[in-house]
Design a protein around this motif. Structure first.
Motif, PDB file in Angstrom:
ATOM      1  N   TRP B  65       1.165   0.918   2.836  1.00 51.23           N
ATOM      2  CA  TRP B  65       1.931   1.832   2.477  1.00 51.23           C
ATOM      3  C   TRP B  65       2.864   1.224   1.231  1.00 51.23           C
ATOM      4  N   LEU B  66       3.010   1.759   0.284  1.00 50.66           N
ATOM      5  CA  LEU B  66       3.904   1.104  -0.963  1.00 50.66           C
ATOM      6  C   LEU B  66       4.911   1.956  -1.695  1.00 50.66           C
ATOM      7  N   ASP B  67       6.084   2.124  -1.384  1.00 49.31           N
ATOM      8  CA  ASP B  67       7.025   2.842  -1.759  1.00 49.31           C
ATOM      9  C   ASP B  67       6.659   4.291  -1.897  1.00 49.31           C
ATOM     10  N   GLY B  68       6.269   4.763  -0.649  1.00 50.44           N
ATOM     11  CA  GLY B  68       6.211   6.188  -0.670  1.00 50.44           C
ATOM     12  C   GLY B  68       4.540   6.482  -0.420  1.00 50.44           C
ATOM     13  N   VAL B  69       3.682   5.614  -1.174  1.00 48.13           N
ATOM     14  CA  VAL B  69       2.215   6.027  -1.327  1.00 48.13           C
ATOM     15  C   VAL B  69       1.376   5.215  -0.686  1.00 48.13           C
ATOM     16  N   GLN B  70       0.278   5.509   0.093  1.00 47.09           N
ATOM     17  CA  GLN B  70      -0.709   4.982   0.807  1.00 47.09           C
ATOM     18  C   GLN B  70      -1.601   4.224  -0.193  1.00 47.09           C
ATOM     19  N   VAL B  71      -1.896   3.043  -0.234  1.00 49.03           N
ATOM     20  CA  VAL B  71      -2.592   2.234  -0.946  1.00 49.03           C
ATOM     21  C   VAL B  71      -4.072   2.565  -0.604  1.00 49.03           C
ATOM     22  N   ASN B  72      -4.419   2.515   0.566  1.00 46.43           N
ATOM     23  CA  ASN B  72      -5.803   2.526   0.965  1.00 46.43           C
ATOM     24  C   ASN B  72      -6.214   3.882   1.407  1.00 46.43           C
ATOM     25  N   LYS B  73      -5.735   4.998   0.716  1.00 49.45           N
ATOM     26  CA  LYS B  73      -6.031   6.181   1.185  1.00 49.45           C
ATOM     27  C   LYS B  73      -7.470   6.794   1.004  1.00 49.45           C
ATOM     28  N   THR B  74      -7.949   7.576   1.689  1.00 49.50           N
ATOM     29  CA  THR B  74      -9.350   7.935   1.695  1.00 49.50           C
ATOM     30  C   THR B  74      -9.307   8.833   0.527  1.00 49.50           C
ATOM     31  N   LEU B  75     -10.323   8.531  -0.532  1.00 49.81           N
ATOM     32  CA  LEU B  75     -10.484   9.459  -1.672  1.00 49.81           C
ATOM     33  C   LEU B  75     -12.100   9.348  -2.229  1.00 49.81           C
ATOM     34  N   PRO B  76     -12.560  10.407  -2.775  1.00 45.63           N
ATOM     35  CA  PRO B  76     -13.785  10.065  -3.566  1.00 45.63           C
ATOM     36  C   PRO B  76     -13.924   8.986  -4.249  1.00 45.63           C
ATOM     37  N   HIS B  77     -14.994   8.402  -4.481  1.00 46.60           N
ATOM     38  CA  HIS B  77     -15.006   6.961  -5.132  1.00 46.60           C
ATOM     39  C   HIS B  77     -14.156   6.924  -6.526  1.00 46.60           C
ATOM     40  N   ARG B  78     -14.677   7.729  -7.298  1.00 49.36           N
ATOM     41  CA  ARG B  78     -13.982   8.005  -8.522  1.00 49.36           C
ATOM     42  C   ARG B  78     -12.640   7.975  -8.695  1.00 49.36           C
ATOM     43  N   GLN B  79     -11.983   8.866  -7.830  1.00 47.49           N
ATOM     44  CA  GLN B  79     -10.521   8.956  -7.897  1.00 47.49           C
ATOM     45  C   GLN B  79      -9.928   7.796  -7.003  1.00 47.49           C
ATOM     46  N   TYR B  80     -10.642   7.073  -6.215  1.00 50.61           N
ATOM     47  CA  TYR B  80      -9.902   6.218  -5.333  1.00 50.61           C
ATOM     48  C   TYR B  80      -9.806   4.923  -6.480  1.00 50.61           C
ATOM     49  N   GLU B  81     -10.703   4.786  -7.168  1.00 54.37           N
ATOM     50  CA  GLU B  81     -10.768   3.632  -8.352  1.00 54.37           C
ATOM     51  C   GLU B  81      -9.551   3.911  -9.190  1.00 54.37           C
ATOM     52  N   LYS B  82      -9.226   5.036  -9.603  1.00 56.56           N
ATOM     53  CA  LYS B  82      -8.187   5.497 -10.677  1.00 56.56           C
ATOM     54  C   LYS B  82      -6.855   5.216  -9.653  1.00 56.56           C
ATOM     55  N   HIS B  83      -6.894   5.747  -8.491  1.00 55.54           N
ATOM     56  CA  HIS B  83      -5.757   5.580  -7.737  1.00 55.54           C
ATOM     57  C   HIS B  83      -5.552   4.052  -7.430  1.00 55.54           C
ATOM     58  N   ILE B  84      -6.375   3.088  -7.049  1.00 52.55           N
ATOM     59  CA  ILE B  84      -5.912   1.590  -6.835  1.00 52.55           C
ATOM     60  C   ILE B  84      -5.824   0.869  -8.034  1.00 52.55           C
ATOM     61  N   ASN B  85      -6.188   1.532  -9.198  1.00 48.97           N
ATOM     62  CA  ASN B  85      -6.016   0.621 -10.327  1.00 48.97           C
ATOM     63  C   ASN B  85      -4.349   1.057 -10.769  1.00 48.97           C
ATOM     64  N   GLU B  86      -4.028   2.140 -10.523  1.00 46.32           N
ATOM     65  CA  GLU B  86      -2.581   2.283 -10.770  1.00 46.32           C
ATOM     66  C   GLU B  86      -1.716   1.767  -9.706  1.00 46.32           C
ATOM     67  N   MET B  87      -2.110   1.612  -8.383  1.00 46.70           N
ATOM     68  CA  MET B  87      -1.413   1.083  -7.403  1.00 46.70           C
ATOM     69  C   MET B  87      -1.388  -0.778  -7.923  1.00 46.70           C
ATOM     70  N   ARG B  88      -2.406  -0.978  -8.292  1.00 47.77           N
ATOM     71  CA  ARG B  88      -2.490  -2.500  -8.505  1.00 47.77           C
ATOM     72  C   ARG B  88      -1.457  -2.956  -9.932  1.00 47.77           C
ATOM     73  N   GLN B  89      -1.342  -1.893 -10.649  1.00 45.26           N
ATOM     74  CA  GLN B  89      -0.434  -1.971 -11.760  1.00 45.26           C
ATOM     75  C   GLN B  89       0.952  -2.372 -11.191  1.00 45.26           C
ATOM     76  N   GLN B  90       1.335  -1.891 -10.058  1.00 45.88           N
ATOM     77  CA  GLN B  90       2.640  -2.007  -9.674  1.00 45.88           C
ATOM     78  C   GLN B  90       2.834  -3.434  -8.665  1.00 45.88           C
ATOM     79  N   VAL B  91       1.763  -3.885  -8.514  1.00 44.67           N
ATOM     80  CA  VAL B  91       1.706  -5.073  -7.383  1.00 44.67           C
ATOM     81  C   VAL B  91       1.246  -6.202  -8.185  1.00 44.67           C
ATOM     82  N   GLY B  92       2.340  -7.246  -8.371  1.00 49.27           N
ATOM     83  CA  GLY B  92       1.682  -8.646  -9.081  1.00 49.27           C
ATOM     84  C   GLY B  92       1.127  -9.568  -8.220  1.00 49.27           C
TER      85      GLY B  92
END
Lengths: 218, 256
Positions: B65-92
């Motif tokens: 979890w990062l700042d209230g959002v689960q990083v590795n949550k279960t999502l369909p592939h496409r949505q997960y890609e979008k989600h993970i790209n957004e999460m990674r923008q917040q992590v250097g």
């Protein structure tokens, strides 16, 4: 009948027109083979199975059959299904796709050789895989592959003589036509060869320019 | 899914490569502004844990979890890609081998992602590059290519590149391990500066002195588990576990 090169200037306009066609077709086909090579490489490496498999078959057709046959197929064969291409367009497409397949092989290897850390660094910043390929991986792969692609382009220039068989008056066919009128095969084939040599030199010069520009930026 | 209460929360992280279990039920909380060091011998799982936080090496079990959002949550592939790209923008993330883009100048390395992902104009991106490269002391090399820079300079540009996305969290994966000894300090200085600015950081390192001087908390990992953790003053001076003692003895003797 001895050799007489003084006859050349009289037919120079026909030969130069042939040079123009050869250069034009070679440049257009080279660009097509370069862009096509990148697209084919990405398909071969990253497309889903359902797209990749038919694509591989197409690839095999282009690599495993004579270019001459491919040109006949594109120019004469496609007419039967309603696609009537001008001869020079058929020639550009045939040459372009044929060499795109060879370029694709080179680019695939180069993409796989780009350090894995590059993709990771790009993904870490939040880029999607497609964005990372486009901005980071492919530009590096293409840079690495310019010298061998240059060799393919020289081969493309030489093979451009094949489009004479579908009636494009490029350099070889122009020479033949002049010979038909003058019965001076030696003089005009030598002249054509000299022009191929000059075009070759120009292509090598362009390639060196590109390489130098890239090497500064590394 | 229970509510997240810490800034970074790792819950029962588990990771296997085939039959090899490299992370065994690791839980870890990091608060905002904290600096956590992870030490351990190679193969202990410390880099894998770090790389799991931004999903470079996805976990096979557990939650991040990062700042209230689960990083590795279960999502369909496409949505997960979008989600993970957004999460990674917040992590250097900063890598051992820098991974700078060799075909881009320092400026382009820093501005590429902000321009592409946040739609920054060239003018704003240039300002950002100047700002971030100045921060790491690399402003005068802004138009140099990576091949024209030393290892320490490359790593400082890599840090600027990560900071340009304005991350909430910075991950350092042995950022100085590949550097010549005389170049380590310039990178450490930059990291100390970030610490003073209260950037939240998780640092995998081999350098005990550096960990002791900047970290609020240090974890010692061995064979996929956290053996011991605590403030550096306690962990380095009075470790309670035999494995920690042995590791520190080898490492501190080896270094001196």
């Amino acid at each position: 009948m001895g050799l007489d090169f003084s006859i050349i200037p009289k037919y120079m306009d026909i030969i130069l027109l042939g040079v123009g066609w050869t250069v034009g077709i070679t440049v257009a086909a080279a660009l097509l083979s370069f862009v096509g090579g990148i697209i084919f490489a990405v398909i071969a490496l990253y497309a889903p199975w359902l797209i990749r498999q038919p694509f591989r078959l197409t690839e095999w057709v282009f690599m495993g059959t004579p270019l001459l046959l491919q040109l006949f197929l594109i120019y004469f064969g496609l007419v039967q299904i309603g696609i009537d291409l001008p001869a020079f367009v058929a020639g550009i497409i045939g040459l372009g796709l044929h060499f795109a397949v060879y370029n694709s092989e080179l680019i695939q290897t180069a993409i796989l050789a780009v350090d894995k850390g590059q993709m990771e660094a790009a993904r870490t910043l939040g880029l999607s895989r497609t964005q990372a390929l486009r901005k980071v991986v492919i530009p590096q792969a293409v840079r690495a592959v310019i010298p061998p692609i240059g060799n393919n382009m020289i081969a493309l220039l030489k093979d451009s003589a094949l489009v004479s068989v579908i009636g494009v008056s490029e350099l070889t066919l122009s020479a033949q036509r002049v010979i038909g009128k003058t019965y001076r095969p030696f003089e005009f084939y030598i002249l054509a060869a000299a022009f191929y040599y000059v075009i070759n030199l120009c292509m090598e010069w362009v390639q060196r320019k590109i390489e130098r520009r890239i090497s500064i930026s590394r | 899914m229970s509510e997240q209460t810490h800034f970074v929360e790792i819950r029962h992280a588990q990771k296997s490569f085939g039959s090899l279990e490299v992370l065994k039920d690791i839980s870890l909380n990091v608060e905002r502004g904290q600096i956590v060091g992870i030490i351990g011998s190679s193969g202990s799982g410390k880099s894998t844990l770090l790389r799991a936080i931004n999903d470079l090496d996805p976990l096979t079990g557990g939650e991040i979890w990062l700042d209230g959002v689960q990083v590795n949550k279960t999502l369909p592939h496409r949505q997960y890609e979008k989600h993970i790209n957004e999460m990674r923008q917040q992590v250097g993330m900063v890598f051992q081998h820098f991974n700078l883009f060799p075909h881009m100048t320092a400026r382009e390395n820093v501005t590429m992602a902000p321009k592409l992902l946040k739609g920054l104009s060239q003018a704003d991106a240039d300002k950002l590059a100047e700002e971030q490269l100045d921060k790491v002391g690399m402003l005068e090399r802004i138009d140099y290519y990576p091949s024209q820079l030393s290892g320490g300079q490359k790593q400082r540009v890599a840090i600027a590149r990560a900071l340009a996305m304005k991350p909430k969290l910075m991950l350092f994966d042995e950022a100085t391990s590949a550097l010549d000894p005389e170049l380590v300090e310039e990178v450490n200085m930059v990291m100390k500066k970030l610490a003073e600015e209260h950037m939240t950081m998780i640092i995998v390192t081999h350098e005990m002195d550096f960990a002791a001087s900047v970290c609020d908390r240090v974890l010692f990992m061995d064979k996929g588990v956290v053996v011991e953790e605590g403030p550096p003053s306690v962990l380095f001076k009075n470790p309670t576990q035999d494995r920690t003692r042995e590791f520190l003895r080898k490492h501190i003797e080896g270094a001196s």
